[in-house]
Design a protein around this motif. Sequence first.
Motif, PDB file in Angstrom:
ATOM      1  N   TYR A  47       3.947  -5.685  -5.267  1.00  0.00           N
ATOM      2  CA  TYR A  47       2.557  -5.445  -4.863  1.00  0.00           C
ATOM      3  C   TYR A  47       1.590  -5.814  -5.982  1.00  0.00           C
ATOM      4  CZ  TYR A  47      -1.448  -3.281  -2.638  1.00  0.00           C
ATOM      5  OH  TYR A  47      -2.669  -3.072  -2.066  1.00  0.00           O
ATOM      6  N   SER A  50       0.953  -9.605  -6.487  1.00  0.00           N
ATOM      7  CA  SER A  50       0.491 -10.329  -5.301  1.00  0.00           C
ATOM      8  C   SER A  50      -0.994 -10.659  -5.362  1.00  0.00           C
ATOM      9  CB  SER A  50       0.768  -9.497  -4.047  1.00  0.00           C
ATOM     10  OG  SER A  50      -0.048  -8.348  -4.050  1.00  0.00           O
ATOM     11  N   SER A  53      -2.889 -13.528  -3.173  1.00  0.00           N
ATOM     12  CA  SER A  53      -2.089 -14.068  -2.081  1.00  0.00           C
ATOM     13  C   SER A  53      -1.894 -12.983  -1.022  1.00  0.00           C
ATOM     14  CB  SER A  53      -0.731 -14.542  -2.600  1.00  0.00           C
ATOM     15  OG  SER A  53       0.114 -14.888  -1.529  1.00  0.00           O
ATOM     16  N   THR A  54      -2.496 -13.194   0.128  1.00  0.00           N
ATOM     17  CA  THR A  54      -2.370 -12.189   1.192  1.00  0.00           C
ATOM     18  C   THR A  54      -0.941 -12.127   1.722  1.00  0.00           C
ATOM     19  OG1 THR A  54      -3.099 -13.815   2.814  1.00  0.00           O
ATOM     20  CG2 THR A  54      -4.784 -12.369   1.894  1.00  0.00           C
ATOM     21  N   GLU A  55      -0.233 -13.268   1.685  1.00  0.00           N
ATOM     22  CA  GLU A  55       1.153 -13.273   2.156  1.00  0.00           C
ATOM     23  C   GLU A  55       2.037 -12.423   1.239  1.00  0.00           C
ATOM     24  OE1 GLU A  55       4.665 -16.545   2.359  1.00  0.00           O
ATOM     25  OE2 GLU A  55       2.737 -17.119   3.241  1.00  0.00           O
ATOM     26  N   ARG A  56       1.884 -12.586  -0.071  1.00  0.00           N
ATOM     27  CA  ARG A  56       2.680 -11.790  -1.015  1.00  0.00           C
ATOM     28  C   ARG A  56       2.257 -10.321  -0.986  1.00  0.00           C
ATOM     29  NH1 ARG A  56       3.626 -14.312  -6.709  1.00  0.00           N
ATOM     30  NH2 ARG A  56       4.931 -12.456  -6.738  1.00  0.00           N
ATOM     31  N   GLY A  58       1.346  -8.748   1.704  1.00  0.00           N
ATOM     32  CA  GLY A  58       2.028  -8.220   2.877  1.00  0.00           C
ATOM     33  C   GLY A  58       3.479  -7.880   2.568  1.00  0.00           C
ATOM     34  N   VAL A  59       4.145  -8.739   1.791  1.00  0.00           N
ATOM     35  CA  VAL A  59       5.523  -8.466   1.389  1.00  0.00           C
ATOM     36  C   VAL A  59       5.579  -7.213   0.528  1.00  0.00           C
ATOM     37  CG1 VAL A  59       7.457  -9.338   0.016  1.00  0.00           C
ATOM     38  CG2 VAL A  59       6.246 -10.873   1.551  1.00  0.00           C
ATOM     39  N   LYS A  61       3.489  -4.673   0.568  1.00  0.00           N
ATOM     40  CA  LYS A  61       3.239  -3.507   1.420  1.00  0.00           C
ATOM     41  C   LYS A  61       4.485  -3.133   2.231  1.00  0.00           C
ATOM     42  CE  LYS A  61      -1.756  -3.930   1.940  1.00  0.00           C
ATOM     43  NZ  LYS A  61      -2.876  -4.165   2.872  1.00  0.00           N
ATOM     44  N   LYS A  62       5.192  -4.153   2.724  1.00  0.00           N
ATOM     45  CA  LYS A  62       6.427  -3.875   3.461  1.00  0.00           C
ATOM     46  C   LYS A  62       7.477  -3.249   2.547  1.00  0.00           C
ATOM     47  CE  LYS A  62       5.940  -7.409   7.016  1.00  0.00           C
ATOM     48  NZ  LYS A  62       6.454  -8.668   7.567  1.00  0.00           N
TER      49      LYS A  62
END
Length: 98
Positions: A47, A50, A53-56, A58-59, A61-62
């Motif tokens: 987190y 990241s 980068s919104t994609e990273r 999201g990873v 957050k998951k």
Amino acid sequence: PSFLILPLGINAAGGEACKLVSTVMSTLWMVGGVLVAIGWIVAGILYLTSIGSTERMGVGKKAITAAIVGTILIILAGAAYTIIADLMGYTLSAPGCK
């Protein structure tokens, strides 16, 4: 319900099976705790790195969600173990299993 545990040699007076169950549970607690701690560290690093980068993000957050779920599962498993042992009148976590 005690007829389910007595054939295994786990009884109020102790025994080898009782010590085995206690040792296995202690080991599982230790392994689970280490895995949850590693999960939190990895999730935090993902987190924090990241940025931009919104994609990273999201990873990350998951990963944090997975760490939360893992922590809750470890806590619930320990609580279930304790509740079941108490309902059956056993203190399996005691060193002498008395």
